[in-house]
Design an enzyme around this catalytic site. Structure first.
Site, PDB file in Angstrom:
ATOM      1  N   HIS A  62     -12.666 -26.481  -9.812  1.00 17.85           N
ATOM      2  CA  HIS A  62     -13.595 -27.527  -9.380  1.00 17.85           C
ATOM      3  C   HIS A  62     -12.923 -28.718  -8.704  1.00 17.85           C
ATOM      4  O   HIS A  62     -13.578 -29.437  -7.964  1.00 17.85           O
ATOM      5  CB  HIS A  62     -14.453 -28.007 -10.549  1.00 17.85           C
ATOM      6  N   LYS A 113     -25.524 -32.032 -21.138  1.00 17.94           N
ATOM      7  CA  LYS A 113     -25.379 -33.040 -20.084  1.00 17.94           C
ATOM      8  C   LYS A 113     -26.648 -33.042 -19.234  1.00 17.94           C
ATOM      9  O   LYS A 113     -27.085 -31.986 -18.763  1.00 17.94           O
ATOM     10  CB  LYS A 113     -24.181 -32.712 -19.194  1.00 17.94           C
ATOM     11  N   GLU A 159     -16.554 -34.550 -23.705  1.00 16.51           N
ATOM     12  CA  GLU A 159     -15.644 -34.394 -22.566  1.00 16.51           C
ATOM     13  C   GLU A 159     -14.396 -35.239 -22.675  1.00 16.51           C
ATOM     14  O   GLU A 159     -14.048 -35.941 -21.744  1.00 16.51           O
ATOM     15  CB  GLU A 159     -16.380 -34.773 -21.279  1.00 16.51           C
ATOM     16  N   LYS A 214     -19.184 -20.949 -22.927  1.00 19.02           N
ATOM     17  CA  LYS A 214     -19.454 -22.365 -22.658  1.00 19.02           C
ATOM     18  C   LYS A 214     -19.754 -23.097 -23.961  1.00 19.02           C
ATOM     19  O   LYS A 214     -19.279 -24.223 -24.189  1.00 19.02           O
ATOM     20  CB  LYS A 214     -20.615 -22.522 -21.660  1.00 19.02           C
ATOM     21  N   GLU A 251     -19.227 -19.080 -11.606  1.00 15.45           N
ATOM     22  CA  GLU A 251     -19.005 -19.744 -12.908  1.00 15.45           C
ATOM     23  C   GLU A 251     -18.681 -18.712 -13.998  1.00 15.45           C
ATOM     24  O   GLU A 251     -17.916 -18.996 -14.920  1.00 15.45           O
ATOM     25  CB  GLU A 251     -20.225 -20.582 -13.325  1.00 15.45           C
ATOM     26  N   ARG A 262     -38.311 -42.983 -25.687  1.00 17.82           N
ATOM     27  CA  ARG A 262     -36.969 -43.049 -26.315  1.00 17.82           C
ATOM     28  C   ARG A 262     -36.492 -41.707 -26.848  1.00 17.82           C
ATOM     29  O   ARG A 262     -35.694 -41.639 -27.776  1.00 17.82           O
ATOM     30  CB  ARG A 262     -36.945 -44.074 -27.451  1.00 17.82           C
ATOM     31  N   ARG A 292     -12.899 -29.672 -22.782  1.00 22.36           N
ATOM     32  CA  ARG A 292     -13.991 -29.394 -21.848  1.00 22.36           C
ATOM     33  C   ARG A 292     -13.503 -29.453 -20.395  1.00 22.36           C
ATOM     34  O   ARG A 292     -14.120 -28.876 -19.505  1.00 22.36           O
ATOM     35  CB  ARG A 292     -15.141 -30.389 -22.091  1.00 22.36           C
ATOM     36  N   HIS A 332     -22.044 -24.771  -3.955  1.00 22.26           N
ATOM     37  CA  HIS A 332     -21.182 -25.060  -5.100  1.00 22.26           C
ATOM     38  C   HIS A 332     -20.400 -23.802  -5.512  1.00 22.26           C
ATOM     39  O   HIS A 332     -19.189 -23.855  -5.700  1.00 22.26           O
ATOM     40  CB  HIS A 332     -22.025 -25.589  -6.266  1.00 22.26           C
ATOM     41  N   HIS A 367     -14.804 -29.182  -5.532  1.00 25.89           N
ATOM     42  CA  HIS A 367     -15.615 -30.360  -5.190  1.00 25.89           C
ATOM     43  C   HIS A 367     -15.207 -30.938  -3.842  1.00 25.89           C
ATOM     44  O   HIS A 367     -16.052 -31.391  -3.063  1.00 25.89           O
ATOM     45  CB  HIS A 367     -15.485 -31.446  -6.268  1.00 25.89           C
ATOM     46  N   ASN A 414     -13.476 -27.281 -15.659  1.00 27.19           N
ATOM     47  CA  ASN A 414     -13.279 -27.734 -14.280  1.00 27.19           C
ATOM     48  C   ASN A 414     -12.337 -26.852 -13.490  1.00 27.19           C
ATOM     49  O   ASN A 414     -11.988 -27.189 -12.355  1.00 27.19           O
ATOM     50  CB  ASN A 414     -12.735 -29.165 -14.268  1.00 27.19           C
TER      51      ASN A 414
HETATM   52  N1  NAD Z   1     -25.669 -30.181 -16.942  1.00 24.77           N
HETATM   53  C1  NAD Z   1     -24.627 -29.442 -16.673  1.00 24.77           C
HETATM   54  O1  NAD Z   1     -23.756 -29.230 -17.519  1.00 24.77           O
HETATM   55  C2  NAD Z   1     -24.512 -28.809 -15.319  1.00 24.77           C
HETATM   56  C3  NAD Z   1     -23.567 -27.795 -15.099  1.00 24.77           C
HETATM   57  C4  NAD Z   1     -23.512 -27.186 -13.859  1.00 24.77           C
HETATM   58  C5  NAD Z   1     -24.374 -27.585 -12.850  1.00 24.77           C
HETATM   59  N2  NAD Z   1     -25.293 -28.567 -13.103  1.00 24.77           N
HETATM   60  C6  NAD Z   1     -26.226 -28.999 -12.043  1.00 24.77           C
HETATM   61  O2  NAD Z   1     -26.973 -27.880 -11.623  1.00 24.77           O
HETATM   62  C7  NAD Z   1     -27.431 -28.112 -10.294  1.00 24.77           C
HETATM   63  C8  NAD Z   1     -27.324 -26.828  -9.511  1.00 24.77           C
HETATM   64  O3  NAD Z   1     -28.137 -25.844 -10.127  1.00 24.77           O
HETATM   65  P1  NAD Z   1     -28.687 -24.579  -9.337  1.00 24.77           P
HETATM   66  O4  NAD Z   1     -27.599 -23.938  -8.606  1.00 24.77           O
HETATM   67  O5  NAD Z   1     -29.465 -23.795 -10.313  1.00 24.77           O
HETATM   68  O6  NAD Z   1     -29.595 -25.249  -8.212  1.00 24.77           O
HETATM   69  P2  NAD Z   1     -31.179 -25.454  -8.038  1.00 24.77           P
HETATM   70  O7  NAD Z   1     -31.794 -25.950  -9.287  1.00 24.77           O
HETATM   71  O8  NAD Z   1     -31.343 -26.289  -6.822  1.00 24.77           O
HETATM   72  O9  NAD Z   1     -31.704 -23.982  -7.764  1.00 24.77           O
HETATM   73  C9  NAD Z   1     -31.308 -23.301  -6.598  1.00 24.77           C
HETATM   74  C10 NAD Z   1     -32.510 -22.902  -5.749  1.00 24.77           C
HETATM   75  O10 NAD Z   1     -33.170 -21.796  -6.342  1.00 24.77           O
HETATM   76  C11 NAD Z   1     -34.565 -22.061  -6.521  1.00 24.77           C
HETATM   77  N3  NAD Z   1     -34.936 -21.278  -7.696  1.00 24.77           N
HETATM   78  C12 NAD Z   1     -34.659 -21.536  -8.982  1.00 24.77           C
HETATM   79  N4  NAD Z   1     -35.004 -20.510  -9.760  1.00 24.77           N
HETATM   80  C13 NAD Z   1     -35.543 -19.569  -8.949  1.00 24.77           C
HETATM   81  C14 NAD Z   1     -36.063 -18.256  -9.165  1.00 24.77           C
HETATM   82  N5  NAD Z   1     -36.041 -17.695 -10.370  1.00 24.77           N
HETATM   83  N6  NAD Z   1     -36.552 -17.588  -8.088  1.00 24.77           N
HETATM   84  C15 NAD Z   1     -36.505 -18.144  -6.848  1.00 24.77           C
HETATM   85  N7  NAD Z   1     -36.003 -19.351  -6.588  1.00 24.77           N
HETATM   86  C16 NAD Z   1     -35.522 -20.057  -7.626  1.00 24.77           C
HETATM   87  C17 NAD Z   1     -34.632 -23.556  -6.624  1.00 24.77           C
HETATM   88  O11 NAD Z   1     -35.896 -24.045  -6.289  1.00 24.77           O
HETATM   89  C18 NAD Z   1     -33.563 -23.988  -5.624  1.00 24.77           C
HETATM   90  O12 NAD Z   1     -34.087 -23.932  -4.319  1.00 24.77           O
HETATM   91  C19 NAD Z   1     -26.609 -29.248  -9.743  1.00 24.77           C
HETATM   92  O13 NAD Z   1     -27.428 -30.376  -9.621  1.00 24.77           O
HETATM   93  C20 NAD Z   1     -25.531 -29.473 -10.800  1.00 24.77           C
HETATM   94  O14 NAD Z   1     -25.158 -30.829 -10.912  1.00 24.77           O
HETATM   95  C21 NAD Z   1     -25.373 -29.169 -14.305  1.00 24.77           C
HETATM   96 ZN    ZN Z   2     -19.566 -25.558 -11.322  1.00 22.40          ZN
END
Ligand code: NAD
Ligand code: ZN
Length: 362
Positions: free
Chosen positions: A252, A147, A241, A231, A189, A125, A245, A268, A256, A249
């Site tokens: 986006h 999030k 949100e 941010k 971003e 929990r 917030r 992305h 998207h 977007n």
């Molecule tokens: N919670 C939020 O507010 C929020 C905001 C934006 C995006 N997101 C989420 O984030 C995700 C995308 O994140 P991302 O772009 O980091 O993708 P990801 O986590 O898939 O990382 C991208 C790639 O890089 C690799 N990687 C990570 N760190 C590395 C490093 N230091 N050296 C070598 N390889 C490395 C990973 O294994 C992956 O293959 C999506 O799922 C999205 O929904 C969440």
């Molecule tokens: Zn984004």
């Protein structure tokens, strides 16, 4: 423990926490954890790409500080951001006698930090969460704001919870191993943050973006701190949100749609870059944004190494926008700039303006 180069406080209703940023910070992770959580046991979640690069290093630094760790390694990639991929993680942590005071550490990109956040929100929990983001996107975006969640076949991020971290530890050196396209994606971003909130930051990035692409760790530390602060301020003012917030977007709604019609062939960051160009052109067409500013945005996106043109079918992209989840009362809402550093939300953009903006990307 050496003093951190940057520390940004994020104040949420549940309490305040720090985002700490410094080149070499991972070496001090044990000291930071002890100071913030006081626990001598932790559970690390990471993925199969990050594990061979950074997991052992982190565990060694923790061990040197007297912190025992267990680790769960997820298969890398967005395709594995599912509830079923989490079941073995719950097994590992519960069988490893996870206790309520032991934090879950998310070591990885946004996929890992979102999943680690969800596990921390739900296991026993709720336990403390420590984010150690290793992609630029996770550092400036995913790890701040609370999030967390996983995808469902019906859509992205549909299962989740709000759960704020106890601390976010950012070491720009981790970006040394990140493929360059992911640096470019994170920069999309960063460009977005300056367009919605900070004209001066935008000018600085115009001058120095080459240093980010060259992974100058001191420049990156400052850039990350600047973006985390933007941010954080947006999220603080609108934790659930309901209003402001939505500005995050920017780019986006178009983005998207581009991402989904391309079946994720456009990343992305690339999609958001194209989306920001389309939104800026729509704003110009509505007479609310001047051409010179719009051209600066396009030039910065190109300087980041992101595309300014796409080959997708225009109608498919326009249709996909109507299904974007940020649709309010059946009207598509667009975040549009009226100057660099300031945006407004509009739900009255005529369909022909939307279509022309997408068409212009061809
Ligand atoms: N919670 C939020 O507010 C929020 C905001 C934006 C995006 N997101 C989420 O984030 C995700 C995308 O994140 P991302 O772009 O980091 O993708 P990801 O986590 O898939 O990382 C991208 C790639 O890089 C690799 N990687 C990570 N760190 C590395 C490093 N230091 N050296 C070598 N390889 C490395 C990973 O294994 C992956 O293959 C999506 O799922 C999205 O929904 C969440
Ligand atoms: Zn984004």
């Amino acid at each position: 423990m050496s003093p951190a180069a940057y520390e940004i406080r994020v104040a949420m209703a549940e309490g305040a926490y720090s985002v700490v940023i410094s080149p070499g910070l991972l070496d001090d992770a044990g000291a930071w954890l002890k100071q913030v959580c006081g626990s001598t046991r932790v559970a690390i979640m990471t993925d199969s790409n990050v594990a061979p690069l950074w997991l052992d290093k982190l565990r060694q630094h923790l061990q040197a500080a007297g912190i025992e760790s267990m680790a769960a390694v997820l298969p890398a990639g967005e395709d594995h951001k599912t509830l079923s991929d989490l079941l073995p993680v719950y097994d590992t942590l519960l069988r490893g006698r996870m206790d309520r005071n032991a934090p879950v550490i998310g070591l990885g990109g946004g996929v890992v930090t979102d999943m680690a956040g969800f596990v921390a929100a739900t296991i026993l929990r709720g336990v403390p969460l420590v984010q150690v983001p290793t992609t630029l996107l996770a550092m400036v975006d995913a790890s701040v704001g609370g999030k967390t969640g996983v995808n469902h076949p019906v859509g992205k991020n549909l299962i989740g919870a709000f759960h704020q971290p106890a601390v976010v530890l950012i070491d720009p050196r981790a970006l040394g191993s990140l493929p360059i396209d992911h640096i470019r994606g994170g920069l999309a971003e960063c460009i977005k943050h300056d367009i919605i909130r900070d004209a001066e930051g935008f000018s600085e990035l115009e001058q120095h973006i080459g240093k980010a692409l060259a992974r100058d760790e001191h420049y990156l530390a400052g850039l990350i701190a600047h973006n985390v602060a933007i941010k954080a301020r947006v999220v603080e003012s609108d934790p659930f949100e309901r209003g402001e917030r939505a500005h995050l977007n920017f780019g986006h709604t178009f983005g998207h749609a581009i991402e989904s019609v391309s079946r994720y062939q456009y990343s992305h960051g690339q999609s958001v870059g194209l989306g920001m160009i389309a939104a800026s052109r729509a704003a110009e067409a509505l007479g609310m944004f001047d051409k010179k500013a719009r051209l600066r945005i396009e030039a910065l996106i190109v300087a980041a190494g992101l595309p300014s043109r796409m080959t997708l079918d225009v109608d498919a992209v326009v249709d996909a926008m109507a299904f974007d989840k940020k649709v309010s009362r059946s009207k598509v809402r667009f975040v549009l700039p009226d100057r660099i550093g300031h945006v407004v939300v509009r739900d009255d953009v005529p369909p022909h303006v939307v279509r022309a903006a997408v068409q212009s990307l061809k």
